[in-house]
Write a protein that holds these residues in place. Structure first.
Motif, mmCIF file in Angstrom:
data_model
loop_
_atom_site.group_PDB
_atom_site.id
_atom_site.type_symbol
_atom_site.label_atom_id
_atom_site.label_comp_id
_atom_site.label_asym_id
_atom_site.label_seq_id
_atom_site.Cartn_x
_atom_site.Cartn_y
_atom_site.Cartn_z
ATOM 1 N N LEU A 281 0.824 -1.202 0.000
ATOM 2 C CA LEU A 281 0.000 0.000 0.000
ATOM 3 C C LEU A 281 0.867 1.265 0.000
ATOM 4 O O LEU A 281 0.542 2.248 -0.672
ATOM 5 N N ALA A 282 1.967 1.219 0.760
ATOM 6 C CA ALA A 282 2.857 2.385 0.819
ATOM 7 C C ALA A 282 3.471 2.668 -0.543
ATOM 8 O O ALA A 282 3.488 3.814 -1.006
ATOM 9 N N ILE A 283 3.956 1.609 -1.198
ATOM 10 C CA ILE A 283 4.559 1.780 -2.525
ATOM 11 C C ILE A 283 3.516 2.282 -3.511
ATOM 12 O O ILE A 283 3.770 3.193 -4.305
ATOM 13 N N GLY A 284 2.327 1.697 -3.428
ATOM 14 C CA GLY A 284 1.249 2.131 -4.321
ATOM 15 C C GLY A 284 0.913 3.595 -4.109
ATOM 16 O O GLY A 284 0.707 4.345 -5.068
ATOM 17 N N GLY A 285 0.864 4.010 -2.852
ATOM 18 C CA GLY A 285 0.559 5.401 -2.546
ATOM 19 C C GLY A 285 1.603 6.355 -3.087
ATOM 20 O O GLY A 285 1.271 7.398 -3.655
ATOM 21 N N ILE A 286 2.858 5.964 -2.943
ATOM 22 C CA ILE A 286 3.947 6.822 -3.441
ATOM 23 C C ILE A 286 3.889 6.942 -4.959
ATOM 24 O O ILE A 286 4.028 8.029 -5.529
ATOM 25 N N VAL A 287 3.637 5.805 -5.614
ATOM 26 C CA VAL A 287 3.556 5.814 -7.076
ATOM 27 C C VAL A 287 2.407 6.703 -7.527
ATOM 28 O O VAL A 287 2.546 7.540 -8.441
ATOM 29 N N LEU A 288 1.249 6.565 -6.884
ATOM 30 C CA LEU A 288 0.094 7.387 -7.254
ATOM 31 C C LEU A 288 0.372 8.864 -7.013
ATOM 32 O O LEU A 288 -0.034 9.719 -7.795
ATOM 33 N N TRP A 289 1.057 9.138 -5.937
ATOM 34 C CA TRP A 289 1.352 10.532 -5.590
ATOM 35 C C TRP A 289 2.182 11.192 -6.682
ATOM 36 O O TRP A 289 1.863 12.262 -7.172
ATOM 37 N N PHE A 290 3.228 10.524 -7.091
ATOM 38 C CA PHE A 290 4.097 11.117 -8.108
ATOM 39 C C PHE A 290 3.460 11.067 -9.488
ATOM 40 O O PHE A 290 3.673 11.948 -10.303
ATOM 41 N N HIS A 291 2.680 10.023 -9.721
ATOM 42 C CA HIS A 291 2.044 9.919 -11.028
ATOM 43 C C HIS A 291 0.963 10.972 -11.183
ATOM 44 O O HIS A 291 0.712 11.469 -12.261
ATOM 45 N N GLY A 292 0.298 11.323 -10.098
ATOM 46 C CA GLY A 292 -0.802 12.274 -10.162
ATOM 47 C C GLY A 292 -0.319 13.706 -10.087
ATOM 48 O O GLY A 292 0.010 14.334 -11.076
ATOM 49 N N SER A 293 -0.204 14.208 -8.881
ATOM 50 C CA SER A 293 0.115 15.619 -8.720
ATOM 51 C C SER A 293 1.546 15.841 -8.264
ATOM 52 O O SER A 293 1.904 16.940 -7.877
ATOM 53 N N GLY A 294 2.338 14.810 -8.286
ATOM 54 C CA GLY A 294 3.690 14.930 -7.742
ATOM 55 C C GLY A 294 4.536 15.934 -8.490
ATOM 56 O O GLY A 294 5.210 16.754 -7.878
ATOM 57 N N THR A 295 4.473 15.932 -9.838
ATOM 58 C CA THR A 295 5.306 16.817 -10.636
ATOM 59 C C THR A 295 4.927 18.265 -10.393
ATOM 60 O O THR A 295 5.768 19.135 -10.266
ATOM 61 N N SER A 296 3.615 18.536 -10.316
ATOM 62 C CA SER A 296 3.162 19.897 -10.078
ATOM 63 C C SER A 296 3.680 20.396 -8.746
ATOM 64 O O SER A 296 4.104 21.539 -8.623
ATOM 65 N N ALA A 297 3.628 19.530 -7.754
ATOM 66 C CA ALA A 297 4.095 19.931 -6.437
ATOM 67 C C ALA A 297 5.577 20.267 -6.481
ATOM 68 O O ALA A 297 6.017 21.250 -5.903
ATOM 69 N N ALA A 298 6.357 19.495 -7.221
ATOM 70 C CA ALA A 298 7.789 19.737 -7.307
ATOM 71 C C ALA A 298 8.066 21.054 -8.017
ATOM 72 O O ALA A 298 8.918 21.831 -7.588
ATOM 73 N N LEU A 299 7.311 21.312 -9.093
ATOM 74 C CA LEU A 299 7.498 22.554 -9.841
ATOM 75 C C LEU A 299 7.117 23.748 -8.979
ATOM 76 O O LEU A 299 7.811 24.769 -8.968
ATOM 77 N N ALA A 300 6.009 23.622 -8.252
ATOM 78 C CA ALA A 300 5.585 24.704 -7.372
ATOM 79 C C ALA A 300 6.635 24.979 -6.312
ATOM 80 O O ALA A 300 6.924 26.133 -5.998
ATOM 81 N N ASP A 301 7.196 23.903 -5.783
ATOM 82 C CA ASP A 301 8.243 24.068 -4.772
ATOM 83 C C ASP A 301 9.441 24.812 -5.347
ATOM 84 O O ASP A 301 10.122 25.552 -4.650
#
Lengths: 261, 177
Positions: free
Chosen positions: A117-137
Protein backbone atom coordinates in the motif's frame (compact mmCIF):
# COMPACT_ATOMS: atom_id res chain seq x y z
CA UNK A 1 42.05 -15.81 19.05
CA UNK A 2 40.72 -19.29 19.16
CA UNK A 3 37.04 -19.04 20.02
CA UNK A 4 36.38 -22.74 19.80
CA UNK A 5 38.45 -23.76 22.76
CA UNK A 6 36.54 -25.40 25.56
CA UNK A 7 36.57 -23.69 28.93
CA UNK A 8 38.76 -25.37 31.48
CA UNK A 9 36.55 -26.79 34.22
CA UNK A 10 37.27 -25.32 37.61
CA UNK A 11 36.06 -26.12 41.09
CA UNK A 12 32.79 -24.28 40.57
CA UNK A 13 32.06 -26.31 37.44
CA UNK A 14 32.95 -29.50 39.24
CA UNK A 15 30.66 -28.57 42.12
CA UNK A 16 27.81 -27.84 39.72
CA UNK A 17 28.42 -31.13 37.94
CA UNK A 18 28.32 -32.81 41.32
CA UNK A 19 24.92 -31.26 41.98
CA UNK A 20 23.68 -32.41 38.57
CA UNK A 21 24.99 -35.85 39.27
CA UNK A 22 23.21 -35.86 42.62
CA UNK A 23 19.93 -35.04 40.87
CA UNK A 24 20.38 -37.67 38.18
CA UNK A 25 21.75 -40.36 40.46
CA UNK A 26 18.53 -40.90 42.34
CA UNK A 27 16.81 -43.90 40.70
CA UNK A 28 13.35 -43.22 39.41
CA UNK A 29 10.49 -45.16 40.99
CA UNK A 30 9.99 -48.04 38.57
CA UNK A 31 6.51 -48.97 39.70
CA UNK A 32 5.23 -45.43 39.19
CA UNK A 33 6.92 -45.23 35.84
CA UNK A 34 5.30 -48.45 34.70
CA UNK A 35 1.89 -47.37 35.94
CA UNK A 36 2.02 -44.00 34.22
CA UNK A 37 3.17 -45.44 30.92
CA UNK A 38 0.49 -48.14 30.99
CA UNK A 39 -2.13 -45.49 31.59
CA UNK A 40 -0.81 -43.50 28.67
CA UNK A 41 -0.85 -46.57 26.41
CA UNK A 42 -4.48 -47.07 27.25
CA UNK A 43 -5.24 -43.63 25.88
CA UNK A 44 -5.31 -44.92 22.33
CA UNK A 45 -8.09 -47.34 23.32
CA UNK A 46 -10.20 -44.56 24.73
CA UNK A 47 -10.04 -41.86 22.13
CA UNK A 48 -13.71 -41.15 22.34
CA UNK A 49 -13.45 -40.30 26.02
CA UNK A 50 -10.41 -38.11 25.57
CA UNK A 51 -12.20 -34.92 26.41
CA UNK A 52 -13.50 -36.33 29.66
CA UNK A 53 -10.06 -37.70 30.49
CA UNK A 54 -8.52 -34.34 29.87
CA UNK A 55 -11.01 -32.68 32.17
CA UNK A 56 -10.34 -35.19 34.89
CA UNK A 57 -6.61 -35.06 34.60
CA UNK A 58 -6.35 -31.32 34.36
CA UNK A 59 -8.87 -29.73 36.64
CA UNK A 60 -7.15 -26.45 37.27
CA UNK A 61 -7.88 -23.74 34.70
CA UNK A 62 -4.28 -22.49 34.57
CA UNK A 63 -2.95 -26.00 34.13
CA UNK A 64 -5.40 -26.65 31.31
CA UNK A 65 -4.27 -23.48 29.61
CA UNK A 66 -0.64 -24.53 30.03
CA UNK A 67 -1.48 -27.89 28.49
CA UNK A 68 -3.11 -26.26 25.50
CA UNK A 69 -0.13 -23.96 25.14
CA UNK A 70 2.26 -26.88 25.27
CA UNK A 71 0.43 -28.77 22.56
CA UNK A 72 0.16 -25.69 20.42
CA UNK A 73 3.84 -24.92 20.88
CA UNK A 74 4.94 -28.47 20.13
CA UNK A 75 2.85 -28.38 16.98
CA UNK A 76 4.47 -25.13 15.97
CA UNK A 77 7.94 -26.54 16.41
CA UNK A 78 7.08 -29.62 14.40
CA UNK A 79 5.65 -27.48 11.63
CA UNK A 80 8.76 -25.32 11.65
CA UNK A 81 6.90 -22.20 12.77
CA UNK A 82 8.62 -19.62 14.96
CA UNK A 83 8.91 -20.17 18.67
CA UNK A 84 6.33 -18.39 20.75
CA UNK A 85 7.50 -16.72 23.96
CA UNK A 86 6.46 -18.55 27.07
CA UNK A 87 5.70 -15.68 29.37
CA UNK A 88 5.05 -12.08 28.53
CA UNK A 89 5.70 -10.56 31.91
CA UNK A 90 9.43 -9.92 31.95
CA UNK A 91 11.34 -7.25 30.10
CA UNK A 92 14.05 -9.72 29.26
CA UNK A 93 11.57 -11.58 27.11
CA UNK A 94 10.75 -8.59 24.95
CA UNK A 95 13.28 -9.62 22.32
CA UNK A 96 11.83 -13.10 22.16
CA UNK A 97 8.36 -11.61 21.94
CA UNK A 98 9.46 -9.34 19.13
CA UNK A 99 11.04 -12.23 17.25
CA UNK A 100 7.87 -14.21 17.61
CA UNK A 101 5.70 -11.32 16.48
CA UNK A 102 7.93 -10.55 13.50
CA UNK A 103 8.27 -14.20 12.54
CA UNK A 104 4.59 -14.94 12.74
CA UNK A 105 2.97 -15.56 9.32
CA UNK A 106 0.21 -13.07 10.07
CA UNK A 107 2.77 -10.37 10.76
CA UNK A 108 4.55 -11.14 7.52
CA UNK A 109 1.33 -10.90 5.52
CA UNK A 110 0.42 -7.64 7.27
CA UNK A 111 3.87 -6.18 6.67
CA UNK A 112 3.69 -7.15 3.00
CA UNK A 113 0.26 -5.52 2.68
CA UNK A 114 1.42 -2.31 4.36
CA UNK A 115 4.51 -2.20 2.16
CA UNK A 116 2.43 -2.77 -0.95
CA UNK A 117 0.00 0.00 0.00
CA UNK A 118 2.86 2.39 0.82
CA UNK A 119 4.56 1.78 -2.53
CA UNK A 120 1.25 2.13 -4.32
CA UNK A 121 0.56 5.40 -2.55
CA UNK A 122 3.95 6.82 -3.44
CA UNK A 123 3.56 5.81 -7.08
CA UNK A 124 0.09 7.39 -7.25
CA UNK A 125 1.35 10.53 -5.59
CA UNK A 126 4.10 11.12 -8.11
CA UNK A 127 2.04 9.92 -11.03
CA UNK A 128 -0.80 12.27 -10.16
CA UNK A 129 0.12 15.62 -8.72
CA UNK A 130 3.69 14.93 -7.74
CA UNK A 131 5.31 16.82 -10.64
CA UNK A 132 3.16 19.90 -10.08
CA UNK A 133 4.10 19.93 -6.44
CA UNK A 134 7.79 19.74 -7.31
CA UNK A 135 7.50 22.55 -9.84
CA UNK A 136 5.58 24.70 -7.37
CA UNK A 137 8.24 24.07 -4.77
CA UNK A 138 10.85 25.21 -7.27
CA UNK A 139 9.03 28.36 -8.42
CA UNK A 140 7.64 29.58 -5.14
CA UNK A 141 10.93 30.73 -3.56
CA UNK A 142 11.73 32.71 -6.69
CA UNK A 143 8.32 34.36 -6.70
CA UNK A 144 8.72 35.25 -3.04
CA UNK A 145 12.31 36.51 -3.38
CA UNK A 146 13.07 40.00 -2.18
CA UNK A 147 16.73 39.83 -3.16
CA UNK A 148 18.36 38.01 -6.03
CA UNK A 149 21.85 36.84 -6.84
CA UNK A 150 22.64 35.56 -10.27
CA UNK A 151 25.55 35.14 -12.62
CA UNK A 152 25.58 36.70 -16.01
CA UNK A 153 27.84 35.73 -18.86
CA UNK A 154 28.63 38.25 -21.55
CA UNK A 155 29.51 36.76 -24.92
CA UNK A 156 30.54 38.18 -28.19
CA UNK A 157 30.00 36.26 -31.41
CA UNK A 158 33.23 34.66 -32.55
CA UNK A 159 34.95 35.17 -29.20
CA UNK A 160 35.12 32.51 -26.52
CA UNK A 161 34.04 34.61 -23.56
CA UNK A 162 34.16 38.29 -22.90
CA UNK A 163 33.28 38.40 -19.23
CA UNK A 164 31.27 37.16 -16.32
CA UNK A 165 29.17 39.07 -13.87
CA UNK A 166 27.83 38.20 -10.49
CA UNK A 167 24.89 40.45 -9.71
CA UNK A 168 23.25 40.96 -6.34
CA UNK A 169 20.02 42.98 -6.24
CA UNK A 170 18.37 43.89 -2.98
CA UNK A 171 15.86 46.39 -4.29
CA UNK A 172 15.57 47.87 -7.78
CA UNK A 173 17.73 50.80 -6.76
CA UNK A 174 20.40 48.92 -4.82
CA UNK A 175 22.62 46.74 -6.91
CA UNK A 176 26.05 45.22 -6.46
CA UNK A 177 27.69 43.92 -9.60
CA UNK A 178 30.98 42.05 -9.68
CA UNK A 179 32.42 41.78 -13.17
CA UNK A 180 35.29 39.51 -14.17
CA UNK A 181 36.98 39.92 -17.52
CA UNK A 182 39.37 36.99 -17.98
CA UNK A 183 41.15 38.26 -21.08
CA UNK A 184 42.45 41.29 -19.30
CA UNK A 185 45.86 40.77 -17.77
CA UNK A 186 45.30 43.55 -15.24
CA UNK A 187 42.29 45.05 -13.57
CA UNK A 188 40.30 41.99 -14.60
CA UNK A 189 37.88 42.35 -11.71
CA UNK A 190 35.61 45.30 -11.10
CA UNK A 191 33.00 45.70 -8.45
CA UNK A 192 30.28 48.27 -8.89
CA UNK A 193 27.85 49.24 -6.14
CA UNK A 194 24.93 51.48 -7.05
CA UNK A 195 22.54 53.19 -4.71
CA UNK A 196 19.95 55.27 -6.52
CA UNK A 197 17.10 57.39 -5.31
CA UNK A 198 14.86 59.24 -7.72
CA UNK A 199 17.23 60.82 -10.20
CA UNK A 200 20.28 60.76 -7.96
CA UNK A 201 22.73 57.89 -7.94
CA UNK A 202 25.77 57.13 -5.88
CA UNK A 203 28.17 54.66 -7.38
CA UNK A 204 31.25 53.05 -5.86
CA UNK A 205 33.66 51.39 -8.24
CA UNK A 206 36.21 49.02 -6.71
CA UNK A 207 39.22 47.66 -8.60
CA UNK A 208 40.97 45.16 -6.29
CA UNK A 209 43.93 44.44 -8.55
CA UNK A 210 44.68 48.10 -8.98
CA UNK A 211 43.85 48.81 -5.34
CA UNK A 212 41.54 51.57 -6.44
CA UNK A 213 38.19 52.76 -5.16
CA UNK A 214 36.36 55.43 -7.15
CA UNK A 215 33.24 57.10 -5.91
CA UNK A 216 30.76 58.74 -8.29
CA UNK A 217 27.95 61.01 -7.31
CA UNK A 218 25.43 61.51 -10.10
CA UNK A 219 22.65 64.08 -10.26
CA UNK A 220 19.72 64.28 -12.63
CA UNK A 221 20.23 60.88 -14.03
CA UNK A 222 17.92 60.38 -17.04
CA UNK A 223 15.31 57.62 -17.03
CA UNK A 224 16.94 55.50 -19.73
CA UNK A 225 20.23 55.50 -17.81
CA UNK A 226 18.41 54.68 -14.67
CA UNK A 227 16.85 51.65 -16.38
CA UNK A 228 20.17 50.49 -17.76
CA UNK A 229 22.04 50.64 -14.47
CA UNK A 230 19.73 49.87 -11.62
CA UNK A 231 16.46 48.55 -12.95
CA UNK A 232 17.84 46.19 -15.55
CA UNK A 233 18.77 43.32 -13.26
CA UNK A 234 15.59 43.60 -11.30
CA UNK A 235 13.50 43.76 -14.42
CA UNK A 236 15.18 40.55 -15.46
CA UNK A 237 13.74 38.88 -12.39
CA UNK A 238 10.35 40.46 -12.99
CA UNK A 239 10.38 39.12 -16.51
CA UNK A 240 11.22 35.60 -15.38
CA UNK A 241 8.47 35.74 -12.81
CA UNK A 242 5.88 36.86 -15.31
CA UNK A 243 6.96 34.16 -17.75
CA UNK A 244 6.56 31.44 -15.19
CA UNK A 245 3.28 32.73 -13.87
CA UNK A 246 1.71 33.19 -17.29
CA UNK A 247 3.52 30.35 -18.99
CA UNK A 248 0.78 27.86 -18.29
CA UNK A 249 -1.67 29.76 -20.46
CA UNK A 250 0.74 30.67 -23.20
CA UNK A 251 0.83 28.10 -26.03
CA UNK A 252 4.20 29.41 -27.25
CA UNK A 253 5.93 28.40 -24.05
CA UNK A 254 6.73 24.73 -23.77
CA UNK A 255 7.05 23.07 -20.43
CA UNK A 256 9.54 20.34 -19.91
CA UNK A 257 9.34 17.94 -17.04
CA UNK A 258 12.18 18.07 -14.52
CA UNK A 259 11.47 14.49 -13.48
CA UNK A 260 10.60 13.29 -10.04
CA UNK A 261 11.79 15.25 -7.08
CA UNK B 1 -4.22 -39.93 11.15
CA UNK B 2 -1.33 -40.68 8.87
CA UNK B 3 -0.77 -44.41 8.64
CA UNK B 4 3.00 -43.92 8.26
CA UNK B 5 3.32 -42.33 11.71
CA UNK B 6 4.54 -44.65 14.46
CA UNK B 7 2.16 -46.44 16.76
CA UNK B 8 1.41 -44.64 20.03
CA UNK B 9 2.30 -47.68 22.05
CA UNK B 10 5.66 -48.10 20.37
CA UNK B 11 6.38 -44.42 20.91
CA UNK B 12 5.76 -44.81 24.60
CA UNK B 13 7.82 -47.98 24.86
CA UNK B 14 10.74 -46.34 23.11
CA UNK B 15 10.73 -42.85 24.57
CA UNK B 16 8.38 -42.96 27.57
CA UNK B 17 10.89 -44.18 30.16
CA UNK B 18 13.40 -41.47 29.27
CA UNK B 19 10.69 -38.81 29.45
CA UNK B 20 9.70 -40.08 32.87
CA UNK B 21 13.32 -40.09 34.06
CA UNK B 22 13.76 -36.53 32.85
CA UNK B 23 10.79 -35.36 34.88
CA UNK B 24 11.93 -37.36 37.88
CA UNK B 25 15.40 -35.82 37.80
CA UNK B 26 13.92 -32.36 37.57
CA UNK B 27 11.33 -32.78 40.28
CA UNK B 28 12.64 -35.53 42.56
CA UNK B 29 9.14 -36.08 43.89
CA UNK B 30 7.03 -39.11 43.07
CA UNK B 31 3.57 -37.56 43.05
CA UNK B 32 4.69 -34.46 41.14
CA UNK B 33 6.54 -36.57 38.60
CA UNK B 34 3.52 -38.78 38.07
CA UNK B 35 1.24 -35.79 37.53
CA UNK B 36 3.63 -34.02 35.23
CA UNK B 37 4.32 -37.06 33.06
CA UNK B 38 0.62 -37.84 32.79
CA UNK B 39 -0.16 -34.34 31.65
CA UNK B 40 2.72 -34.26 29.19
CA UNK B 41 1.78 -37.62 27.71
CA UNK B 42 -1.77 -36.44 27.33
CA UNK B 43 -0.50 -33.42 25.43
CA UNK B 44 1.65 -35.68 23.29
CA UNK B 45 -1.26 -38.01 22.57
CA UNK B 46 -3.38 -35.11 21.36
CA UNK B 47 -0.55 -34.06 19.10
CA UNK B 48 -0.13 -37.63 17.88
CA UNK B 49 -3.76 -37.65 16.85
CA UNK B 50 -3.47 -34.33 15.11
CA UNK B 51 -0.25 -34.34 13.09
CA UNK B 52 2.86 -36.40 12.32
CA UNK B 53 5.88 -35.74 14.52
CA UNK B 54 9.47 -36.17 13.41
CA UNK B 55 11.27 -36.62 16.71
CA UNK B 56 9.10 -38.17 19.39
CA UNK B 57 11.99 -38.57 21.82
CA UNK B 58 12.82 -34.89 21.79
CA UNK B 59 9.19 -33.85 21.83
CA UNK B 60 8.27 -35.99 24.84
CA UNK B 61 11.25 -34.81 26.81
CA UNK B 62 10.48 -31.25 25.86
CA UNK B 63 6.84 -31.45 26.94
CA UNK B 64 7.83 -33.09 30.18
CA UNK B 65 10.50 -30.48 30.84
CA UNK B 66 8.11 -27.60 30.31
CA UNK B 67 5.58 -29.14 32.62
CA UNK B 68 8.19 -29.94 35.22
CA UNK B 69 9.68 -26.44 35.23
CA UNK B 70 6.18 -25.03 35.64
CA UNK B 71 5.63 -27.37 38.55
CA UNK B 72 8.91 -26.31 40.11
CA UNK B 73 7.87 -22.70 39.88
CA UNK B 74 4.56 -23.41 41.59
CA UNK B 75 6.46 -25.17 44.29
CA UNK B 76 8.70 -22.18 44.81
CA UNK B 77 6.34 -20.31 47.14
CA UNK B 78 6.03 -23.23 49.48
CA UNK B 79 9.61 -24.48 49.30
CA UNK B 80 11.97 -21.49 49.36
CA UNK B 81 15.69 -21.95 49.09
CA UNK B 82 17.40 -22.06 52.46
CA UNK B 83 19.31 -18.86 53.13
CA UNK B 84 22.56 -20.56 54.17
CA UNK B 85 25.19 -21.10 51.52
CA UNK B 86 25.70 -24.36 49.79
CA UNK B 87 28.57 -26.46 51.10
CA UNK B 88 30.49 -28.79 48.87
CA UNK B 89 31.15 -32.16 50.33
CA UNK B 90 34.24 -33.84 48.93
CA UNK B 91 33.64 -37.18 47.25
CA UNK B 92 34.21 -39.96 49.72
CA UNK B 93 33.93 -43.73 49.72
CA UNK B 94 31.23 -43.33 52.35
CA UNK B 95 28.74 -42.20 49.73
CA UNK B 96 26.42 -45.07 50.53
CA UNK B 97 26.04 -44.00 54.12
CA UNK B 98 22.79 -42.27 55.17
CA UNK B 99 24.47 -38.93 55.78
CA UNK B 100 25.89 -38.89 52.27
CA UNK B 101 22.56 -39.87 50.76
CA UNK B 102 20.82 -37.05 52.60
CA UNK B 103 23.49 -34.58 51.59
CA UNK B 104 23.19 -35.65 47.98
CA UNK B 105 19.43 -35.24 48.04
CA UNK B 106 19.79 -31.81 49.56
CA UNK B 107 22.26 -30.93 46.85
CA UNK B 108 19.82 -32.05 44.18
CA UNK B 109 16.94 -30.16 45.80
CA UNK B 110 18.94 -26.96 45.87
CA UNK B 111 19.79 -27.36 42.23
CA UNK B 112 16.09 -27.82 41.43
CA UNK B 113 15.25 -24.76 43.43
CA UNK B 114 17.84 -22.75 41.55
CA UNK B 115 16.53 -23.86 38.17
CA UNK B 116 13.33 -21.97 38.98
CA UNK B 117 15.26 -18.71 38.84
CA UNK B 118 16.38 -19.31 35.26
CA UNK B 119 14.50 -18.01 32.28
CA UNK B 120 12.23 -20.42 30.47
CA UNK B 121 14.66 -21.03 27.67
CA UNK B 122 17.65 -21.47 29.95
CA UNK B 123 15.71 -23.83 32.19
CA UNK B 124 14.51 -25.88 29.22
CA UNK B 125 17.91 -26.08 27.58
CA UNK B 126 19.68 -26.93 30.82
CA UNK B 127 17.13 -29.57 31.75
CA UNK B 128 17.11 -31.20 28.34
CA UNK B 129 20.90 -31.24 28.27
CA UNK B 130 21.61 -32.39 31.81
CA UNK B 131 18.48 -34.32 32.77
CA UNK B 132 17.18 -35.35 29.36
CA UNK B 133 20.65 -36.31 28.13
CA UNK B 134 20.07 -34.70 24.77
CA UNK B 135 22.82 -33.33 22.53
CA UNK B 136 22.86 -29.64 21.63
CA UNK B 137 21.80 -30.15 17.99
CA UNK B 138 18.85 -32.28 19.13
CA UNK B 139 17.82 -29.64 21.64
CA UNK B 140 18.08 -26.99 18.94
CA UNK B 141 15.85 -29.02 16.65
CA UNK B 142 13.34 -29.73 19.38
CA UNK B 143 13.07 -26.13 20.55
CA UNK B 144 13.19 -24.66 17.07
CA UNK B 145 16.26 -22.53 17.79
CA UNK B 146 19.84 -22.52 16.53
CA UNK B 147 22.61 -24.66 18.00
CA UNK B 148 24.47 -21.49 18.90
CA UNK B 149 21.50 -20.25 20.86
CA UNK B 150 21.45 -23.55 22.73
CA UNK B 151 25.11 -23.17 23.61
CA UNK B 152 24.60 -19.61 24.81
CA UNK B 153 21.57 -20.52 26.89
CA UNK B 154 23.42 -23.45 28.43
CA UNK B 155 26.39 -21.29 29.32
CA UNK B 156 24.17 -18.63 30.86
CA UNK B 157 22.24 -21.26 32.78
CA UNK B 158 25.39 -22.78 34.24
CA UNK B 159 26.78 -19.37 35.19
CA UNK B 160 23.54 -18.38 36.90
CA UNK B 161 23.25 -21.70 38.69
CA UNK B 162 26.79 -21.42 40.00
CA UNK B 163 25.93 -17.98 41.30
CA UNK B 164 22.62 -19.05 42.78
CA UNK B 165 24.20 -22.03 44.50
CA UNK B 166 27.00 -19.91 45.87
CA UNK B 167 29.69 -21.68 43.89
CA UNK B 168 31.37 -18.53 42.62
CA UNK B 169 33.82 -18.64 45.50
CA UNK B 170 35.32 -21.73 43.87
CA UNK B 171 36.10 -19.84 40.69
CA UNK B 172 39.85 -19.27 40.27
CA UNK B 173 40.71 -15.62 40.80
CA UNK B 174 42.37 -13.84 37.94
CA UNK B 175 45.51 -12.00 38.85
CA UNK B 176 46.42 -8.76 37.14
CA UNK B 177 50.11 -8.68 36.42
Amino acid sequence: MNTNRKPVPNDADNALDQAIHAATAQPSPTDVKTRVLEKAMALSDHRSSLAATTSDAITNHDERRTAEDSVEFAGRVERGEPRRPDRLTCVTHSLANWRWIVGHPLSRVTAAAVLFLAIGGIVLWFHGSGTSAALADFIQPILDAKTIVFKRKTVEIGVAAVGYSKVMVMTPNRVRKEMIIPDKSFNNTQITINDQEHHKMKQLLLIPDGKKAIFFDFYEVPDFKFAQTAYAPFLFLVEIRSQWLNGGDNPKIQRESLGQK
Amino acid sequence: MDSSSPNWESILRTHGPMAFDTAWRLLGHVADTEDVVQEALLDAFQLHERQPVGNWGGLLRHLVTRRAVDRLRKRRSTMPLPPERFRIEPASPESEQPESVVAERELADRLRGAIVALTDREAEVFSLRCFGEMANPDIAKTLGISADAVGVALHKARTKLKELLGLQEFEPRRSIS
